[in-house]
Scaffold this motif. Structure first.
Motif, short mmCIF file in Angstrom:
data_model
loop_
_atom_site.label_atom_id
_atom_site.label_comp_id
_atom_site.label_asym_id
_atom_site.label_seq_id
_atom_site.Cartn_x
_atom_site.Cartn_y
_atom_site.Cartn_z
N VAL A 329 0.86 -1.19 0.00
CA VAL A 329 0.00 0.00 0.00
C VAL A 329 0.89 1.23 0.00
N GLN A 330 0.31 2.35 -0.39
CA GLN A 330 1.05 3.61 -0.46
C GLN A 330 0.33 4.67 0.36
N PHE A 331 1.09 5.40 1.15
CA PHE A 331 0.55 6.52 1.90
C PHE A 331 0.75 7.80 1.10
N PRO A 332 -0.30 8.63 0.96
CA PRO A 332 -1.64 8.52 1.57
C PRO A 332 -2.70 7.96 0.62
N ASN A 333 -2.29 7.44 -0.55
CA ASN A 333 -3.26 7.01 -1.56
C ASN A 333 -4.19 5.92 -1.06
N HIS A 334 -3.65 4.99 -0.25
CA HIS A 334 -4.44 3.85 0.19
C HIS A 334 -4.89 3.95 1.64
N GLY A 335 -4.59 5.05 2.30
CA GLY A 335 -4.99 5.23 3.68
C GLY A 335 -4.14 6.29 4.34
N ASP A 336 -4.73 6.99 5.34
CA ASP A 336 -4.01 8.06 6.00
C ASP A 336 -3.71 7.77 7.46
N ASN A 337 -3.92 6.51 7.87
CA ASN A 337 -3.59 6.14 9.25
C ASN A 337 -3.05 4.72 9.27
N ALA A 338 -2.42 4.37 10.39
CA ALA A 338 -1.74 3.07 10.48
C ALA A 338 -2.71 1.91 10.33
N SER A 339 -3.88 1.99 10.94
CA SER A 339 -4.83 0.86 10.91
C SER A 339 -5.31 0.57 9.50
N SER A 340 -5.69 1.61 8.77
CA SER A 340 -6.21 1.38 7.41
C SER A 340 -5.11 0.86 6.49
N LEU A 341 -3.89 1.38 6.64
CA LEU A 341 -2.80 0.90 5.80
C LEU A 341 -2.48 -0.57 6.09
N LEU A 342 -2.44 -0.92 7.37
CA LEU A 342 -2.16 -2.32 7.73
C LEU A 342 -3.25 -3.25 7.22
N THR A 343 -4.50 -2.84 7.41
CA THR A 343 -5.61 -3.69 6.98
C THR A 343 -5.57 -3.92 5.47
N ARG A 344 -5.33 -2.87 4.71
CA ARG A 344 -5.36 -2.99 3.26
C ARG A 344 -4.12 -3.70 2.72
N ALA A 345 -2.98 -3.50 3.38
CA ALA A 345 -1.80 -4.27 2.98
C ALA A 345 -2.01 -5.74 3.25
N ASP A 346 -2.69 -6.05 4.35
CA ASP A 346 -2.99 -7.45 4.69
C ASP A 346 -3.94 -8.06 3.66
N ILE A 347 -4.93 -7.30 3.25
CA ILE A 347 -5.86 -7.78 2.22
C ILE A 347 -5.10 -8.07 0.93
N ALA A 348 -4.23 -7.15 0.53
CA ALA A 348 -3.46 -7.35 -0.70
C ALA A 348 -2.53 -8.55 -0.58
N MET A 349 -1.94 -8.74 0.61
CA MET A 349 -1.03 -9.87 0.80
C MET A 349 -1.77 -11.19 0.66
N TYR A 350 -2.96 -11.28 1.25
CA TYR A 350 -3.71 -12.53 1.13
C TYR A 350 -4.22 -12.75 -0.29
N LYS A 351 -4.44 -11.67 -1.01
CA LYS A 351 -4.79 -11.81 -2.43
C LYS A 351 -3.60 -12.38 -3.19
N ALA A 352 -2.40 -11.90 -2.86
CA ALA A 352 -1.19 -12.43 -3.50
C ALA A 352 -0.96 -13.88 -3.11
N LYS A 353 -1.34 -14.24 -1.89
CA LYS A 353 -1.09 -15.59 -1.40
C LYS A 353 -1.96 -16.63 -2.10
N GLU A 354 -2.99 -16.19 -2.81
CA GLU A 354 -3.80 -17.13 -3.57
C GLU A 354 -2.98 -17.82 -4.65
N SER A 355 -1.86 -17.21 -5.03
CA SER A 355 -0.99 -17.80 -6.05
C SER A 355 0.06 -18.72 -5.46
N ALA A 356 0.09 -18.85 -4.11
CA ALA A 356 1.12 -19.70 -3.47
C ALA A 356 1.03 -21.11 -4.03
#
Length: 646
Positions: A329-356
């Motif tokens: 994720v990129q600040f501030p494009n994907h979120g302006d606080n720690a919680s939203s950035l972590l949550t969205r990075a986690d979502i993206a990571m699990y989306k990437a993990k579908e290719s594991a």
């Protein structure tokens, strides 16, 4: 504020107060020595010190009752208090105090009481701060006695001074050296405390295994950067294949691998790109990348991370191969606080993990939020759908290829959602598994199938077994008893509910499967292995499982009339199934030529649109009645109202 910083803030002033108090005591004692012309008895000072230490210990117990972090101060005060008694009981002071009636017995009694408190202080007090009140009650009479004794001794020494006894001056000179030692020990204690706090702060903010910053440090740093205006990127990394290393080579090798991963990331990213690498726990890492202006820079770092982690790791004598699933994720494009950035990075990571197990980088897209919201809505509505019977089952017949008659039925889950329309059975199961309602859903399907069999029987239809697909969460030892209990509640004989397990789930949960399936067979429940040929099973595992029916996946059947390799594979599957004593079902039969070819090579049963699509319960009765005189080899397939593709 961290606990360690808080300790440092209150410990430092306490030690400083102790240090300053000791200096003032030294100054006052020196003034007393001058006034007494260097002949004042040390027993006065010793008794007052004993009284002071008793009060300090008592006060420390009071503080500890409201501040549980002061336990070290309690034990330190106890040790100092203990050391005061031998001076009065066995030193020169004892010779002076013996002249005062009842002095030594009183001090000895107080000392005995202090020694009796030792087990409570060192074993119980730390876990039960409330007992400090009981300890203070036991100390109270001795405190009063020592206070009176100190006063009496003071007057006695004044008299002794007036008689010009020079022993008083000698004792006080000794006390000066004791105070010097007290100041020196206090200084050393302050130095040790500051040093310990620095060590504790480092340990609290750094991972004990790898030595790099941990989750607490990362969260604070992320929050700090979010408070600024400088754009940056956050990459969450989950290692692909790390669990296999841990399971096969042991946790020691896994720990060494994690150290190697952190070293490689910090050496190649932190030093060259000014990044900050942190370990969040397990095999999950986070990297903060500064000065990011566009997504190309995210892709560049992510590609470098993947390249670093896909290179072989040499751990002791082992060669370890892993990969990485990265969500960015990129600040501030994907979120302006720690919680939203972590949550969205986690979502993206699990989306990437579908290719594991393959490495993949995924930048967060707000459409992923919509998918998460869809899952949240579905899981809430699914609970209601189960409770209010908004789900229903369709049934697809499995046909005996030799006589064209149905052998059993497969129950297929259907849900028409008011917002999203038809929801596929696969998504329903995924939502149920993810949100802990798979067992409830599975039991509802079993009960609904039993109810339907009962209804068919009441309408003079000969009961056919119904096969139910079970999800991973239902691989439990009590599954057999639950199925038979549901059959008994509907007054049905055992054996009318079959279980279908997919090959992938069975192999991924081999330990649970090897516990559950034998118990199902022992309970008289027929077991079919679905989607055979597409999963991870080996023949050795297949031999170990108590499976009675083998279902060949449709991906092989649809090619058997055009592709010799597919046909060769299917023939071998039929032979393997028969050799292992199993019945064989071919899935996805849509053309008469496929059915003829399978029948010629002794495939037992078939399932597919050539015979019937999934049917409503009402259409099943018509189908079974018509199938008595139906021969698919000479007629077109019967056309029944279908509920949709399987």
């Amino acid at each position: 504020m961290s606990i360690l910083r808080f300790k440092e803030l209150w410990l430092t002033p306490v030690v400083l107060i102790f240090f300053i108090s000791a200096i003032f005591s030294l100054v006052q004692l020196r003034q007393s020595i001058t006034i007494l012309d260097n002949r004042y008895g040390t027993s006065v000072w010793s008794l007052f010190q004993l009284k002071t230490e008793l009060h300090r210990f008592n006060d420390t117990l009071t503080i500890y009752r409201s501040d549980n972090t002061a336990y070290r101060e309690v034990t330190a005060r106890y040790d100092i208090l203990w050391s005061r008694f031998p001076v009065l009981l066995k030193g020169i002071d004892a010779n002076q105090l013996v002249k005062i009636e009842g002095a030594l017995p009183s001090i000895q009694s107080a000392f005995d009481q202090i020694k009796a408190l030792e087990p409570s202080i060192f074993t119980q007090l730390q876990h039960t701060p409330s007992i400090s009140s009981d300890l203070q009650q036991k100390l109270e009479p001795h405190i009063r006695t020592i206070e009176k004794l100190a006063l009496d001794n003071y007057h006695f020494n004044n008299d002794f001074y007036n008689r010009g006894d020079r022993r008083v001056s000698e004792l006080q000179q000794q006390l000066i050296w004791l105070m010097v030692g007290l100041i020196m020990s206090g200084t050393l204690l302050l130095i040790l405390i500051i040093r310990e706090n620095r060590i504790n702060r480092f340990q609290a903010e750094h991972d004990s295994l790898t030595g790099i910053p941990n989750r607490a440090f990362f969260r604070r740093e992320l929050t700090r950067r979010c408070e600024g205006d400088e754009p940056f990127a956050l990459h969450l990394i989950d290692l692909n294949g790390f669990k296999d290393v841990n399971d096969t080579l042991g946790h020691h090798t896994g720990d060494l691998l994690l150290k190697s991963v952190s070293d490689r990331l910090t050496n190649c990213l932190d030093q060259t790109h000014d990044c900050l690498t942190c370990r969040l726990g397990g095999d999950e890492f986070a990297i903060l990348q500064p000065h990011v202006n566009d997504t190309h820079e995210l892709d560049h770092i992510a590609a470098e991370i993947i390249q670093l982690l896909e290179e072989d790791f040499r751990v002791e004598e082992h060669q370890c191969l892993i990969g990485a699933s990265i969500g960015s994720v990129q600040f501030p494009n994907h979120g302006d606080n720690a919680s939203s950035l972590l949550t969205r990075a986690d979502i993206a990571m699990y989306k990437a993990k579908e290719s594991a197990p393959f490495s993949r980088h995924q930048i967060f897209d707000f459409i992923m939020d919509e998918q998460i919201n869809r899952r949240q809505i579905l899981q809430m509505d699914l609970r209601e759908a189960i409770e209010h019977h908004k789900l229903h089952l369709a049934y697809q017949p499995i046909i005996d290829l030799k006589n064209g008659r149905p052998v059993y039925l497969e129950a297929l889950l259907r849900w028409e959602h008011p917002i999203y329309g038809f929801v596929s059975p696969l998504e329903i199961i995924e939502v149920a598994e993810q949100h802990g309602i798979a067992n409830t859903l599975g039991y509802w399907i079993i009960c609904e199938a039993c109810r339907q069999i009962r209804e068919w029987s009441d309408n003079s239809m000969k009961p056919l077994p119904v096969a139910v697909n079970i999800s991973p969460s239902m691989h439990r030892p009590e599954l057999g008893s639950l199925i038979n209990q549901a059959l008994e509640e509907h007054n049905l004989p055992h054996g009318l509910i079959w279980i279908e397990v997919t090959e992938d789930t069975t192999m991924q949960m081999i330990q649970e499967t090897q516990r559950t399936l034998p118990l199902l067979k022992k309970s008289g429940i027929h077991i079919a292995l679905d989607d055979f040929g597409t999963g991870l099973s080996s023949l050795s595992h297949l031999q170990q499982l108590p499976v009675q029916t083998l279902k060949i996946d449709r991906s092989f059947i649809k090619k058997i009339t055009q592709n010799q390799v597919s046909w060769a594979l299917v023939k071998n599957m039929i032979t393997i199934g028969h050799d292992l004593g199993m019945h064989v079902v071919a899935e996805g039969i849509e053309h008469r030529e496929e059915a003829e070819l399978l029948t010629e090579h002794n495939c037992d049963m078939g399932q597919g649109y050539l015979f019937s699509k999934p049917l409503t319960p009402e259409d099943i009765i018509s189908f079974c009645n018509s199938a008595k005189d139906f021969n698919y080899l000479h007629s077109a397939a019967i056309n029944y109202t279908a509920l949709g593709d399987r």
